[in-house]
Structures are given as C-alpha cells and as structure tokens.
Design a protein around this motif. Structure first.
Motif, PDB file in Angstrom:
ATOM      1  N   LEU A 151       0.867  -1.302   0.050  1.00 47.28           N
ATOM      2  CA  LEU A 151      -0.099  -0.099   0.016  1.00 47.28           C
ATOM      3  C   LEU A 151       0.759   1.170  -0.098  1.00 47.28           C
ATOM      4  CD1 LEU A 151      -2.846   1.510   0.356  1.00 47.28           C
ATOM      5  CD2 LEU A 151      -2.536   1.059   2.884  1.00 47.28           C
ATOM      6  N   VAL A 152       0.550   2.182  -0.820  1.00 47.27           N
ATOM      7  CA  VAL A 152       1.515   3.450  -0.836  1.00 47.27           C
ATOM      8  C   VAL A 152       0.139   4.482  -0.829  1.00 47.27           C
ATOM      9  CG1 VAL A 152       2.792   4.765  -2.440  1.00 47.27           C
ATOM     10  CG2 VAL A 152       3.169   2.485  -2.583  1.00 47.27           C
ATOM     11  N   LEU A 153       0.581   5.564  -0.156  1.00 44.25           N
ATOM     12  CA  LEU A 153      -0.401   6.712   0.054  1.00 44.25           C
ATOM     13  C   LEU A 153       0.254   8.129  -0.180  1.00 44.25           C
ATOM     14  CD1 LEU A 153       0.325   8.269   3.035  1.00 44.25           C
ATOM     15  CD2 LEU A 153      -0.980   6.191   3.747  1.00 44.25           C
ATOM     16  N   SER A 154      -0.480   8.990  -0.497  1.00 47.51           N
ATOM     17  CA  SER A 154      -0.206  10.650  -0.738  1.00 47.51           C
ATOM     18  C   SER A 154      -1.287  11.349  -0.263  1.00 47.51           C
ATOM     19  CB  SER A 154       0.224  10.747  -2.077  1.00 47.51           C
ATOM     20  OG  SER A 154       0.655  12.086  -2.389  1.00 47.51           O
ATOM     21  N   PRO A 155      -1.293  12.001   0.899  1.00 47.67           N
ATOM     22  CA  PRO A 155      -1.993  12.749   1.710  1.00 47.67           C
ATOM     23  C   PRO A 155      -2.257  14.197   1.120  1.00 47.67           C
ATOM     24  CG  PRO A 155      -0.128  13.038   2.897  1.00 47.67           C
ATOM     25  CD  PRO A 155       0.185  11.928   1.722  1.00 47.67           C
ATOM     26  N   ARG A 156      -3.445  14.833   0.940  1.00 52.67           N
ATOM     27  CA  ARG A 156      -3.560  16.176   0.381  1.00 52.67           C
ATOM     28  C   ARG A 156      -4.962  16.585   1.131  1.00 52.67           C
ATOM     29  NH1 ARG A 156      -3.431  19.589  -4.119  1.00 52.67           N
ATOM     30  NH2 ARG A 156      -5.348  20.799  -4.072  1.00 52.67           N
ATOM     31  N   GLY A 157      -4.890  17.495   2.220  1.00 49.42           N
ATOM     32  CA  GLY A 157      -5.897  18.035   3.007  1.00 49.42           C
ATOM     33  C   GLY A 157      -6.806  16.796   3.564  1.00 49.42           C
ATOM     34  N   ASP A 158      -8.032  16.939   3.421  1.00 54.76           N
ATOM     35  CA  ASP A 158      -8.829  15.636   4.178  1.00 54.76           C
ATOM     36  C   ASP A 158      -8.624  14.414   3.514  1.00 54.76           C
ATOM     37  OD1 ASP A 158      -9.613  17.591   6.117  1.00 54.76           O
ATOM     38  OD2 ASP A 158     -11.457  17.862   5.408  1.00 54.76           O
ATOM     39  N   SER A 166      -2.716   3.803  -3.470  1.00 54.72           N
ATOM     40  CA  SER A 166      -2.647   2.870  -4.558  1.00 54.72           C
ATOM     41  C   SER A 166      -2.130   1.368  -3.901  1.00 54.72           C
ATOM     42  CB  SER A 166      -1.326   3.363  -5.401  1.00 54.72           C
ATOM     43  OG  SER A 166      -0.331   3.269  -4.796  1.00 54.72           O
ATOM     44  N   CYS A 167      -2.654   0.120  -4.350  1.00 49.29           N
ATOM     45  CA  CYS A 167      -2.456  -0.893  -3.647  1.00 49.29           C
ATOM     46  C   CYS A 167      -2.789  -2.104  -4.592  1.00 49.29           C
ATOM     47  CB  CYS A 167      -3.848  -1.009  -2.510  1.00 49.29           C
ATOM     48  SG  CYS A 167      -5.427  -1.134  -3.289  1.00 49.29           S
ATOM     49  N   GLY A 168      -2.313  -1.802  -5.813  1.00 47.86           N
ATOM     50  CA  GLY A 168      -1.971  -2.880  -6.813  1.00 47.86           C
ATOM     51  C   GLY A 168      -3.428  -3.158  -7.602  1.00 47.86           C
ATOM     52  N   LYS A 169      -4.401  -2.283  -7.493  1.00 46.78           N
ATOM     53  CA  LYS A 169      -5.544  -2.443  -8.342  1.00 46.78           C
ATOM     54  C   LYS A 169      -5.794  -1.359  -9.482  1.00 46.78           C
ATOM     55  CE  LYS A 169      -8.290  -4.249  -4.519  1.00 46.78           C
ATOM     56  NZ  LYS A 169      -9.693  -4.283  -3.713  1.00 46.78           N
ATOM     57  N   VAL A 217      -2.570  -2.429 -12.926  1.00 45.75           N
ATOM     58  CA  VAL A 217      -2.294  -2.468 -11.672  1.00 45.75           C
ATOM     59  C   VAL A 217      -1.515  -1.170 -11.330  1.00 45.75           C
ATOM     60  CG1 VAL A 217      -0.485  -3.622 -10.267  1.00 45.75           C
ATOM     61  CG2 VAL A 217      -1.658  -5.004 -11.746  1.00 45.75           C
ATOM     62  N   THR A 218      -1.764  -0.483 -10.483  1.00 42.29           N
ATOM     63  CA  THR A 218      -1.517   0.716  -9.763  1.00 42.29           C
ATOM     64  C   THR A 218      -0.525   0.557  -8.799  1.00 42.29           C
ATOM     65  OG1 THR A 218      -3.548   1.912 -10.319  1.00 42.29           O
ATOM     66  CG2 THR A 218      -2.007   3.078  -8.927  1.00 42.29           C
ATOM     67  N   ASP A 219       0.756   0.864  -9.026  1.00 49.53           N
ATOM     68  CA  ASP A 219       1.933   0.623  -7.947  1.00 49.53           C
ATOM     69  C   ASP A 219       2.256   1.662  -7.015  1.00 49.53           C
ATOM     70  OD1 ASP A 219       2.688  -2.189  -8.262  1.00 49.53           O
ATOM     71  OD2 ASP A 219       3.186  -1.773 -10.381  1.00 49.53           O
ATOM     72  N   CYS A 220       2.163   3.046  -7.566  1.00 52.28           N
ATOM     73  CA  CYS A 220       2.594   4.167  -6.934  1.00 52.28           C
ATOM     74  C   CYS A 220       1.636   5.477  -7.203  1.00 52.28           C
ATOM     75  CB  CYS A 220       4.180   4.342  -6.994  1.00 52.28           C
ATOM     76  SG  CYS A 220       4.804   4.408  -8.576  1.00 52.28           S
ATOM     77  N   VAL A 221       1.597   6.378  -6.182  1.00 50.74           N
ATOM     78  CA  VAL A 221       0.996   7.534  -6.459  1.00 50.74           C
ATOM     79  C   VAL A 221       1.710   8.590  -5.772  1.00 50.74           C
ATOM     80  CG1 VAL A 221      -0.536   7.073  -4.701  1.00 50.74           C
ATOM     81  CG2 VAL A 221      -1.556   8.379  -6.513  1.00 50.74           C
TER      82      VAL A 221
END
Length: 521
Positions: free
Chosen positions: A341-348, A353-356, A381-385
């Motif tokens: 699991l990869v995450l990127s925060p913005r405000g709320d 991205s989790c491979g879907k 497949v989404t690997d990174c954001v």
C-alpha cells in the motif's frame, strides 16, 4: 468474466515473482507460462470489449485500436453533459467578443465567471499544455537489483536498491556521484529531511551549514544517516526490526518515524536519536509513511491506514487520531494485491494505490471512500501514486500487454489529463518528482531500471521519446463511491475459485504479501 479474473490474478502473481532474486523450479514453470496466459487474456478481452476497447487486441487490429485511443481530439463531445457544452460555447462566444489573451495565447477569463467555471477553464488550459509536453528518458545504470525507492535533493537523485546500496546520481550529467555501501540487507526506503533540519544536525557534527542528509532504511534493521557531500554515514540507528518505511517530521526539534515488517511504528529524536515511541500500529508490514504538516499517515500491507497527530508537548510525539481498516479502504483481501500500500495525503483526502486498477481516495476524517479510474479495465495494476503542485501522478502497469504508463490528473478536481509512456518502459515501483529552476518537470522512476524523465522545450521529437496520449475511456470516468460493487464481489468470487485450481502450488504465498516478501528477500 470468471476466466478473465483468474488470468489477471495469475499474471499479477507472475509479475511479482519476476522481481525475486531466485525462483524455485515450480515458480520458473509458472513464469514460463506468462506469454501464453497474456495471449489468452488478450483474446478474451477482445471478445468482451467490443470495437471501442483496446484491451487484449492482437496483431494489426491492436495497432488500429490503439491509434483510436491515442488520438487527441476535441470532437468527442457527445459524452459530455449538455450543460457543460453550453457553458463552453458561452465561453467561446465571450472570448470572441474581445477578451484579451496573454503571450501564450491563453484567454484571460472575465471576472464574472463562477468558481466552477474558472476551475473548468484552468483544467482545459492545463490539459492543452500537457498534450504538448515532451519528455526525454535517460537510464541511470549502476544498480544490480530492483530499485525500491528514490528521492531528489537539488540536482541529485538518491536511489535505494535491493542490492543493499544507496547511490547518489548527478542528474544533469546522468552520472553516479557516490556509492553509499553500508547496509547488509536490501534498502527499502529513503527520506530527505528539509534544509532547516539538516542545518541543526550539521552543527552537531561540526559540518557545513549547507550540508544535506539522506536517511535510508533496510531489512538489516538499521536506519542510516548519510552526509551527501562526503558520502559518509554519520549515524546509524538499530531498530531491532526490518525497516520497511520511514519519514521525517520537521516540527519541533524533528523526529524520524520508522515502520517495520511486523507493523511496529517507532519514533526517534532527530537530535539525540533516542527512541521516543514504539507502538504496534498495524497487523502487517508498514509499507508507507508520509508526514503532512502536523499529521503523519501510515499504511500497511493488510490495507489499513492510520492517521497520527504530531504532539509538541506531552510524553509521546504522536497521538493516533483515526484507524481505517481494509474493510473501509478496500485495499485488503487476496484479490491480486501486490502487498504494498502506498499513500499520498492532500488536505482531508488520502490517495491510495494498492495494486488495483483504480486509485482509492480516503476522506480520513469521515472514512468515506471514492475511486478514481487509473486504468480502463481490471487488467491494470497501480503501484505508486504521488503529487506535485496541481498534479496527481499515478503509475499503471497493464497485465494484458506488459505496457507501463504514467497517468496525470488535475488537482483538486481529480480529472484525467494525459497518459505518458515509452517503448519498453519497465514496471514502475517507485517515483519521485520535482521542478527545475526554469519550472520544467523532472521525474525519476524505479523498478527494474532507474530512469530520469526530463521535460524539454520545443516540439522536436526523437525516436524513443515519451509518447503523450489521451485515453478516452479514462477521460469519461468520474469519481465514484467505493461501495462493494457487483464487479468487486465477482472478482473476489473468482479469486476464491482460483485458489482451488490444480496448477497453483500448495505452498504458494498469498498474493497480498508477495511484492513485499520479494523485496525483503
């Protein structure tokens, strides 16, 4: 659709197996079937997709259909709402009534436009700019194994690899500047503290105020602090756990936050390097950590996301605000996830991205989930954001044809802009982006290869340069609720059925942890 789901899951497993250092005889047999499985999947997708889709199209028909998708056109207005068309026509009429334009030929909009109309006009202008963008790729050769992480500091790129090394690259000349060898296990994560924090540590070590540092985490249970000017390891922290993620908190005197392969979160003082907090935050490996203002976000291989508040006062530097499990994020289960699991925060919002095939968007205050299409079928497949000002950037790998793509979305609207790809571009497992002094974009992607993407002025194009295209199927997609849909349930059912098939080894690991376990080996 059942056979399609099974084939996609098998191809996900094979792609994850291919990044392992060594394969068992059973795994080699499985990998050898990739071309056969991909061909079969292509045939099925062609039968299901119809003439407007390109997934799984082979031979001459594939080229023909791809051209249809790659054409950038403004004539495809039939899918847009009538209100939007009328609004655009009104703007065009207003522009023809004497609106001034700037030096780039862009219309200076009347003040009377509503906020929504101004955002829409800004999006159209941004889309036109990106349709004309040109990038050139340069490979940075030196690592002998998978590149797992990369960060940028000024004109330098720092990369970490499973080959146990951290390398420093001078981007303008595409040369290796330093080889930071000191870890005894694969490097899993990197972090570059801001200049102000670096100055404080530089004074403590009697180094120049302009010294920059980079932190590296490894499966050898160590976090090392490197001085970039000399390449020396000035300090090493032993964490007693394989380090799978880390980030830096600049608030106060500064803290280092590390995540382990067992789900433990630890906080270390930047000045004294003492351990201030150790908490079992997740049930599985902490695969992503991001500091965002007074908050820290952690994500785990089992699909959970935790939000922490930085506390300047009190005995503990972090206080947990929210914990959203995989049943909320939609990133759990064994439906072909890559276990990272990869995450990127913005405000709320937190982009996940989790491979879907889609990007999950979590409102971390309310737990409301939405999805943003990052691929036009479940074969993606989404690997990174990642984010840079005004842009959401997501990688996408097509299981059906092996094509790797970067998709760009406009922020804050989350509207699709363009897709960028190049021939033989490998699967992208990590990503870093920054702007040059002239305002041009410069990116670096890692996986099997470490590649610098450099935005160039002008229109002259060489063979091998990046192709910019628009996928109409993503163009028409909008944010949708992440409630359990019929497609999701059918995918889960197909995976359950596939788990009992005879060709899967009895000792096969769950797909949800395969990517991470490959990296840790």
């Amino acid at each position: 659709m059942g056979e399609v789901r099974k084939l996609q899951k098998k191809l996900r497993q094979i792609e994850n197996l291919e990044i392992k250092i060594s394969l068992t005889p059973e795994e080699k047999i499985k990998v050898s079937k990739k071309a056969e499985l991909r061909s079969r999947l292509a045939e099925l997708l062609l039968q299901l997709s119809g003439p407007q889709q390109t997934q799984g199209i082979v031979g001459k028909e594939e080229d023909k259909m791809k051209r249809q998708v790659e054409e950038v056109t403004e004539q495809h207005v039939g899918h847009r709402p009538a209100l939007k068309i009328a609004r655009e026509e009104r703007r065009e009429n207003e522009a023809s009534d004497g609106n001034q334009t700037d030096g780039r030929g862009e219309t200076n909009l009347p003040v009377s436009l509503t906020e929504e109309e101004q955002e829409d006009a800004e999006f159209r202008s941004r889309k036109q700019t990106w349709e004309k963008a040109k990038f050139r790729l340069r490979a940075l050769e030196g690592h002998s194994d998978i590149i797992t992480c990369a960060v940028a500091v000024d004109n330098l790129v720092i990369s970490g690899s499973r080959d146990t090394t951290v390398k420093v690259w001078h981007v303008p000349t595409a040369t290796e500047q330093r080889n930071l060898g000191g870890h005894s296990g694969g490097v899993t994560c990197l972090c570059a503290p801001p200049p102000e924090s670096c100055r404080r540590l530089a004074r403590a070590f009697d180094l120049a105020d302009k010294e920059r540092f980079v932190l590296s985490g490894s499966t050898d249970c160590c976090v090392k602090i490197w001085a970039l000017s000399s390449g020396q390891c000035v300090k090493s922290i032993y964490t007693f756990n394989a380090v799978t993620s880390l980030c830096f908190i600049p608030e106060g005197e500064g803290f280092i936050v590390t995540g382990s392969d067992a789900g433990k979160l630890q906080v270390w003082s930047w000045s004294s390097l003492e351990n201030w907090l150790s908490v079992n935050a997740h049930l599985d490996a902490v695969t992503t950590l991001q500091s965002h203002g007074p908050l820290v976000f952690s994500g785990s291989a089992e699909g959970s996301v935790c939000v922490w508040e930085v506390c300047d006062e009190g005995p503990e530097p972090l206080r947990r605000l929210h914990l959203w499990g995989p049943e909320v994020t939609g990133c759990g289960g064994e439906d072909g996830l890559n276990g990272r699991l990869v995450l990127s925060p913005r405000g709320d919002r937190v982009f996940l991205s989790c491979g879907k095939a889609s990007i999950r968007i979590l409102n971390w205050r309310t737990g409301v989930m939405t999805r943003l299409a990052n691929h036009s079928s479940t074969a993606g497949v989404t690997d990174c954001v990642n984010q840079i000002p005004g842009l959401l950037i997501a990688s996408c790998f097509d299981l059906a044809n092996g094509e790797s793509t970067i998709n760009l979305f406009s922020l804050p609207q989350c509207k699709y802009l363009v897709s960028l790809t190049s021939s033989d571009l490998p699967r992208i497992l990590c990503f870093a982006a920054w702007l040059t002094a002239s305002g041009d974009h410069r990116w670096v992607t890692g996986g099997r290869d470490l590649i610098v993407w450099e935005q160039l002025p002008g229109t002259f194009k060489k063979r091998g340069d990046v192709t910019v295209r628009r996928d109409r199927r993503l163009e028409d997609c909008i944010l949708e609720s992440d409630r359990d849909s019929e497609d999701d349930r059918s995918e889960d059912d197909a995976d359950d059925e596939d788990a009992t098939t005879q060709d899967a080894p009895e000792t096969e690991e769950p797909a949800s942890s395969s990517w991470l376990r490959c990296v840790l080996q």
